[in-house]
Design a protein around this motif. Structure first.
Motif, PDB file in Angstrom:
ATOM      1  N   LEU A  56     -11.523  10.018   6.250  1.00  0.00           N
ATOM      2  CA  LEU A  56     -11.199   8.796   6.989  1.00  0.00           C
ATOM      3  C   LEU A  56     -10.038   9.023   7.942  1.00  0.00           C
ATOM      4  N   MET A  57      -8.984   9.694   7.463  1.00  0.00           N
ATOM      5  CA  MET A  57      -7.827   9.940   8.312  1.00  0.00           C
ATOM      6  C   MET A  57      -8.196  10.792   9.514  1.00  0.00           C
ATOM      7  N   ALA A  58      -8.939  11.877   9.267  1.00  0.00           N
ATOM      8  CA  ALA A  58      -9.317  12.773  10.360  1.00  0.00           C
ATOM      9  C   ALA A  58     -10.183  12.057  11.384  1.00  0.00           C
ATOM     10  N   GLY A  59     -11.154  11.288  10.915  1.00  0.00           N
ATOM     11  CA  GLY A  59     -12.056  10.613  11.832  1.00  0.00           C
ATOM     12  C   GLY A  59     -11.402   9.464  12.574  1.00  0.00           C
ATOM     13  N   MET A  60     -10.597   8.673  11.870  1.00  0.00           N
ATOM     14  CA  MET A  60      -9.965   7.532  12.511  1.00  0.00           C
ATOM     15  C   MET A  60      -8.897   7.967  13.507  1.00  0.00           C
ATOM     16  N   GLU A  61      -8.204   9.073  13.230  1.00  0.00           N
ATOM     17  CA  GLU A  61      -7.250   9.592  14.212  1.00  0.00           C
ATOM     18  C   GLU A  61      -7.964  10.084  15.463  1.00  0.00           C
ATOM     19  N   ALA A  62      -9.232  10.500  15.297  1.00  0.00           N
ATOM     20  CA  ALA A  62     -10.028  10.928  16.449  1.00  0.00           C
ATOM     21  C   ALA A  62     -10.688   9.747  17.147  1.00  0.00           C
ATOM     22  N   GLY A  63     -10.515   8.535  16.601  1.00  0.00           N
ATOM     23  CA  GLY A  63     -11.018   7.342  17.263  1.00  0.00           C
ATOM     24  C   GLY A  63     -12.318   6.791  16.732  1.00  0.00           C
ATOM     25  N   PHE A  64     -12.810   7.283  15.589  1.00  0.00           N
ATOM     26  CA  PHE A  64     -14.071   6.811  15.047  1.00  0.00           C
ATOM     27  C   PHE A  64     -13.834   5.705  14.012  1.00  0.00           C
ATOM     28  N   SER A  65     -14.861   4.904  13.783  1.00  0.00           N
ATOM     29  CA  SER A  65     -14.773   3.832  12.795  1.00  0.00           C
ATOM     30  C   SER A  65     -14.716   4.433  11.392  1.00  0.00           C
ATOM     31  N   PRO A  66     -14.277   3.646  10.400  1.00  0.00           N
ATOM     32  CA  PRO A  66     -14.223   4.169   9.033  1.00  0.00           C
ATOM     33  C   PRO A  66     -15.564   4.701   8.532  1.00  0.00           C
ATOM     34  N   PHE A  67     -16.643   3.957   8.765  1.00  0.00           N
ATOM     35  CA  PHE A  67     -17.934   4.423   8.246  1.00  0.00           C
ATOM     36  C   PHE A  67     -18.389   5.696   8.950  1.00  0.00           C
ATOM     37  N   ALA A  68     -18.256   5.743  10.280  1.00  0.00           N
ATOM     38  CA  ALA A  68     -18.631   6.952  11.015  1.00  0.00           C
ATOM     39  C   ALA A  68     -17.797   8.141  10.551  1.00  0.00           C
ATOM     40  N   SER A  69     -16.538   7.909  10.253  1.00  0.00           N
ATOM     41  CA  SER A  69     -15.662   8.979   9.777  1.00  0.00           C
ATOM     42  C   SER A  69     -16.101   9.477   8.410  1.00  0.00           C
ATOM     43  N   ALA A  70     -16.461   8.533   7.529  1.00  0.00           N
ATOM     44  CA  ALA A  70     -16.836   8.903   6.168  1.00  0.00           C
ATOM     45  C   ALA A  70     -18.097   9.756   6.137  1.00  0.00           C
ATOM     46  N   VAL A  71     -19.066   9.436   7.000  1.00  0.00           N
ATOM     47  CA  VAL A  71     -20.341  10.157   6.955  1.00  0.00           C
ATOM     48  C   VAL A  71     -20.412  11.314   7.944  1.00  0.00           C
ATOM     49  N   GLY A  72     -19.558  11.314   8.975  1.00  0.00           N
ATOM     50  CA  GLY A  72     -19.670  12.332  10.011  1.00  0.00           C
ATOM     51  C   GLY A  72     -18.589  13.395  10.006  1.00  0.00           C
ATOM     52  N   VAL A  73     -17.556  13.199   9.191  1.00  0.00           N
ATOM     53  CA  VAL A  73     -16.486  14.193   9.085  1.00  0.00           C
ATOM     54  C   VAL A  73     -16.634  14.909   7.751  1.00  0.00           C
ATOM     55  N   GLY A  78     -10.722  23.207   3.443  1.00  0.00           N
ATOM     56  CA  GLY A  78      -9.462  22.578   3.797  1.00  0.00           C
ATOM     57  C   GLY A  78      -9.311  22.195   5.249  1.00  0.00           C
ATOM     58  N   ARG A  79     -10.364  22.326   6.051  1.00  0.00           N
ATOM     59  CA  ARG A  79     -10.277  22.007   7.477  1.00  0.00           C
ATOM     60  C   ARG A  79     -11.355  20.986   7.842  1.00  0.00           C
ATOM     61  N   PRO A  80     -11.032  20.055   8.750  1.00  0.00           N
ATOM     62  CA  PRO A  80     -12.023  19.038   9.124  1.00  0.00           C
ATOM     63  C   PRO A  80     -13.058  19.600  10.097  1.00  0.00           C
ATOM     64  N   ALA A  81     -14.304  19.222   9.882  1.00  0.00           N
ATOM     65  CA  ALA A  81     -15.393  19.549  10.799  1.00  0.00           C
ATOM     66  C   ALA A  81     -16.118  18.254  11.124  1.00  0.00           C
ATOM     67  N   PHE A  82     -16.674  18.188  12.332  1.00  0.00           N
ATOM     68  CA  PHE A  82     -17.316  16.963  12.808  1.00  0.00           C
ATOM     69  C   PHE A  82     -18.802  17.222  13.055  1.00  0.00           C
ATOM     70  N   SER A  83     -19.625  16.233  12.765  1.00  0.00           N
ATOM     71  CA  SER A  83     -21.037  16.372  13.086  1.00  0.00           C
ATOM     72  C   SER A  83     -21.204  16.453  14.596  1.00  0.00           C
ATOM     73  N   ALA A  84     -22.280  17.075  15.034  1.00  0.00           N
ATOM     74  CA  ALA A  84     -22.523  17.208  16.471  1.00  0.00           C
ATOM     75  C   ALA A  84     -22.675  15.846  17.132  1.00  0.00           C
ATOM     76  N   ASN A  85     -23.225  14.876  16.407  1.00  0.00           N
ATOM     77  CA  ASN A  85     -23.361  13.536  16.982  1.00  0.00           C
ATOM     78  C   ASN A  85     -22.002  12.908  17.259  1.00  0.00           C
ATOM     79  N   LEU A  86     -21.031  13.102  16.359  1.00  0.00           N
ATOM     80  CA  LEU A  86     -19.695  12.580  16.597  1.00  0.00           C
ATOM     81  C   LEU A  86     -19.044  13.276  17.787  1.00  0.00           C
TER      82      LEU A  86
END
Length: 218
Positions: A56-73, A78-86
């Motif tokens: 949630l922290m990684a995704g929301m700092e990147a500007g995504f909603s909580p749900f998008a962050s939960a499922v797409g990050v 130990g490192r954050p990765a993002f789905s290609a859609n995000l």
């Protein structure tokens, strides 16, 4: 005059915003997602809650909603990765950056990156490059080569040409950090329309409303 028919859960003139203003807010939201079974139901629930909070922290700092962050990050080693859609969304919604898929076949994908319509450069990823890196041992590459080539060309190009599109977080897809490979849909950039923007706001409002109701029950 009767109001127009709508299937929306709620209608509002302004999108609802789910704000996380404290560590307690973040912990409650992470507990909701972890308890939902969204990430499976392992024996270590506290670890699942902690990982969800980091997502949630990684995704929301990147500007995504909580749900998008939960499922797409994803947290990989130990490192954050993002789905290609995000990643694609991060560029599409950016006020300056844009991209165009110039070539997409089962053997190569070439993407052009722009800033205010100025060409910044291109990113190319080919099946030969994937084979050289040992990626083709994964069956997903053979089943969905176009999607996987797009994901790698996009993430590589973002790190080179728009490194700040995620607010400073490096643009990696899970596979690049050793995570599971998932097929993705290619997101073509189109000129935004009023209808699509309203629809996006409506969907975002629904997501935030559900999260808010869940939080209030905790």
């Amino acid at each position: 005059m009767p109001p127009p028919h709508t299937t929306a859960l709620a209608t509002t003139s302004q999108p609802l915003a789910l704000t996380v203003t404290s560590v307690d807010d973040l912990a409650r939201l992470a507990r909701v997602f972890a308890s939902s079974g969204l990430f499976g139901r392992g024996s270590n629930q506290e670890a699942a809650i902690a990982e969800c909070a980091v997502r949630l922290m990684a995704g929301m700092e990147a500007g995504f909603s909580p749900f998008a962050s939960a499922v797409g990050v994803h947290i990989i080693n130990g490192r954050p990765a993002f789905s290609a859609n995000l990643l694609a969304q991060a560029i599409k919604r950016h006020p300056v950056y844009d991209y165009r898929v110039l070539e997409q076949t089962s053997t190569s994908c070439r993407i052009q990156f722009r800033a205010s319509r100025e060409v910044l450069g291109e990113s190319l990823f080919t099946l030969e490059m994937a084979e050289r890196a040992g990626l083709l041992r994964n069956p997903t590459w053979k089943q969905y080569p176009e999607a996987m080539l797009f994901a790698r060309a996009l993430s590589s190009g973002m790190r080179t040409h728009c490194p700040d599109a995620l607010g400073g977080a490096p643009a990696y897809v899970p596979e690049e950090l050793g995570g599971d490979v998932e097929p993705v849909d290619v997101v073509q950039v189109q000129e935004p329309s009023v209808r699509s923007e309203e629809h996006t706001s409506e969907l975002q409002s629904h997501s935030d409303l559900v999260c808010r109701l869940l939080l209030e029950k905790k």
